[in-house]
Design an enzyme around this catalytic site. Structure first.
Site, PDB file in Angstrom:
ATOM      1  N   GLY A   1     -32.763  44.182  47.127  1.00  0.00           N
ATOM      2  CA  GLY A   1     -32.536  44.256  45.715  1.00  0.00           C
ATOM      3  C   GLY A   1     -31.863  43.127  45.136  1.00  0.00           C
ATOM      4  N   LYS A   2     -31.785  42.014  45.915  1.00  0.00           N
ATOM      5  CA  LYS A   2     -31.172  40.620  45.498  1.00  0.00           C
ATOM      6  C   LYS A   2     -31.723  40.229  44.037  1.00  0.00           C
ATOM      7  CE  LYS A   2     -32.116  38.419  48.967  1.00  0.00           C
ATOM      8  NZ  LYS A   2     -32.886  39.259  49.628  1.00  0.00           N
ATOM      9  N   SER A   3     -33.001  40.085  44.057  1.00  0.00           N
ATOM     10  CA  SER A   3     -33.525  39.290  43.020  1.00  0.00           C
ATOM     11  C   SER A   3     -33.853  40.188  41.894  1.00  0.00           C
ATOM     12  CB  SER A   3     -35.206  39.014  43.356  1.00  0.00           C
ATOM     13  OG  SER A   3     -35.214  38.100  44.320  1.00  0.00           O
TER      14      SER A   3
ATOM     15  N   SER B   1     -30.683  34.331  53.377  1.00  0.00           N
ATOM     16  CA  SER B   1     -29.696  33.485  53.860  1.00  0.00           C
ATOM     17  C   SER B   1     -28.936  34.349  55.014  1.00  0.00           C
ATOM     18  CB  SER B   1     -28.598  32.998  52.871  1.00  0.00           C
ATOM     19  OG  SER B   1     -28.304  33.903  51.915  1.00  0.00           O
TER      20      SER B   1
HETATM   21  S1  ADX Z   1     -34.229  32.716  54.063  1.00  0.00           S
HETATM   22  O1  ADX Z   1     -34.098  33.409  55.227  1.00  0.00           O
HETATM   23  O2  ADX Z   1     -34.564  31.240  54.240  1.00  0.00           O
HETATM   24  O3  ADX Z   1     -32.948  32.636  53.166  1.00  0.00           O
HETATM   25  P1  ADX Z   1     -35.693  33.266  51.759  1.00  0.00           P
HETATM   26  O4  ADX Z   1     -34.729  34.226  50.702  1.00  0.00           O
HETATM   27  O5  ADX Z   1     -36.030  31.846  51.210  1.00  0.00           O
HETATM   28  O6  ADX Z   1     -35.340  33.431  53.115  1.00  0.00           O
HETATM   29  O7  ADX Z   1     -37.303  33.869  51.654  1.00  0.00           O
HETATM   30  C1  ADX Z   1     -37.274  35.240  51.778  1.00  0.00           C
HETATM   31  C2  ADX Z   1     -38.688  35.800  51.421  1.00  0.00           C
HETATM   32  O8  ADX Z   1     -39.718  35.300  52.256  1.00  0.00           O
HETATM   33  C3  ADX Z   1     -38.975  37.208  51.541  1.00  0.00           C
HETATM   34  O9  ADX Z   1     -38.416  38.015  50.304  1.00  0.00           O
HETATM   35  C4  ADX Z   1     -40.467  37.425  51.840  1.00  0.00           C
HETATM   36  O10 ADX Z   1     -41.047  37.642  50.751  1.00  0.00           O
HETATM   37  C5  ADX Z   1     -40.696  36.005  52.401  1.00  0.00           C
HETATM   38  N1  ADX Z   1     -40.866  35.953  53.782  1.00  0.00           N
HETATM   39  C6  ADX Z   1     -41.974  35.586  54.394  1.00  0.00           C
HETATM   40  N2  ADX Z   1     -42.073  35.470  55.804  1.00  0.00           N
HETATM   41  C7  ADX Z   1     -40.878  35.850  56.099  1.00  0.00           C
HETATM   42  C8  ADX Z   1     -39.906  36.098  57.128  1.00  0.00           C
HETATM   43  N3  ADX Z   1     -40.492  35.791  58.552  1.00  0.00           N
HETATM   44  N4  ADX Z   1     -38.543  36.430  57.216  1.00  0.00           N
HETATM   45  C9  ADX Z   1     -38.126  36.867  55.853  1.00  0.00           C
HETATM   46  N5  ADX Z   1     -38.949  36.628  54.630  1.00  0.00           N
HETATM   47  C10 ADX Z   1     -40.174  36.141  54.743  1.00  0.00           C
END
Ligand code: ADX
Length: 180
Positions: free
Chosen positions: A11-13, A80
């Protein structure tokens, strides 16, 4: 910098956008940085390995602090998942950084699955998917915790608005009606 962290689908976004709208309407300068958006542009060269996520968060953190230095309220929405990465972003400007844990258990996120990604990750179609085949390290001592599995969106939004009012806005924020 109000740094939201939590699983995909926690629900972050949604919370970030609602809070942004509310503050914007009240005349505050507010900006949301979102993983899904940054990964289309600035960070489109990055994947989801621990190394790429670290770089994703580093760049996002630098940008967030720049906007904050320019006087804006910055709300970020990135999974993150690694504590060390988040701690480095905090260290870029600890006096203006608050970590907010947007908590929802994996089962709840799987049920919501707004993008259908959990279903694909469970089938093994998406490797290194946070909560399924990659870790999520919850914050040990976040400035704020919001559990979205136990409370409705409106009350989550209100809690974050109150927190921002108390910690980021000089005159506080008199909340009459949070969402909507
Ligand atoms: S983070 O881990 O590097 O912080 P970030 O928040 O930018 O991730 O992106 C997450 C979004 O990427 C998710 O909401 C999802 O839509 C997409 N996504 C695609 N592949 C993955 C994966 N392997 N793990 C998590 N999110 C993914």
């Amino acid at each position: 910098v109000i740094w939201l962290t939590g699983l995909s689908g926690s629900g972050k976004s949604t919370i970030a956008m609602e809070v942004e709208q509310y503050l914007f309407r009240r005349g505050f300068e507010v900006y949301v940085l979102d993983g899904d958006n940054l990964r289309h542009g600035l960070n489109k060269d990055l994947g989801f390995s621990p190394k790429d996520r670290a770089e994703n968060i580093r760049r996002a953190g630098e940008v967030a602090h720049l906007f904050a230095q320019a006087g804006m309220i910055v709300i970020t929405s990135f999974i993150s998942p690694y504590r060390a990465d988040r701690d480095k972003v905090r260290a870029m400007g600890p006096e203006r950084f608050h970590e907010v844990y947007v908590e929802a258990d994996v089962d709840t996120c799987i049920k919501r699955d707004p993008k259908g990604l959990y279903a694909r990750a469970i089938k093994g179609e998406i490797p290194e998917f946070t909560g399924i085949s990659a870790p999520y390290e919850a914050p040990n001592d976040p400035e704020l915790l919001i559990n979205t599995a136990k409370r409705d969106l409106g009350s989550c939004v209100e809690t974050l608005l109150e927190h921002i009012g108390e910690n980021f806005l000089d005159g506080g924020l008199s909340l009459r009606r949070a969402a909507g």
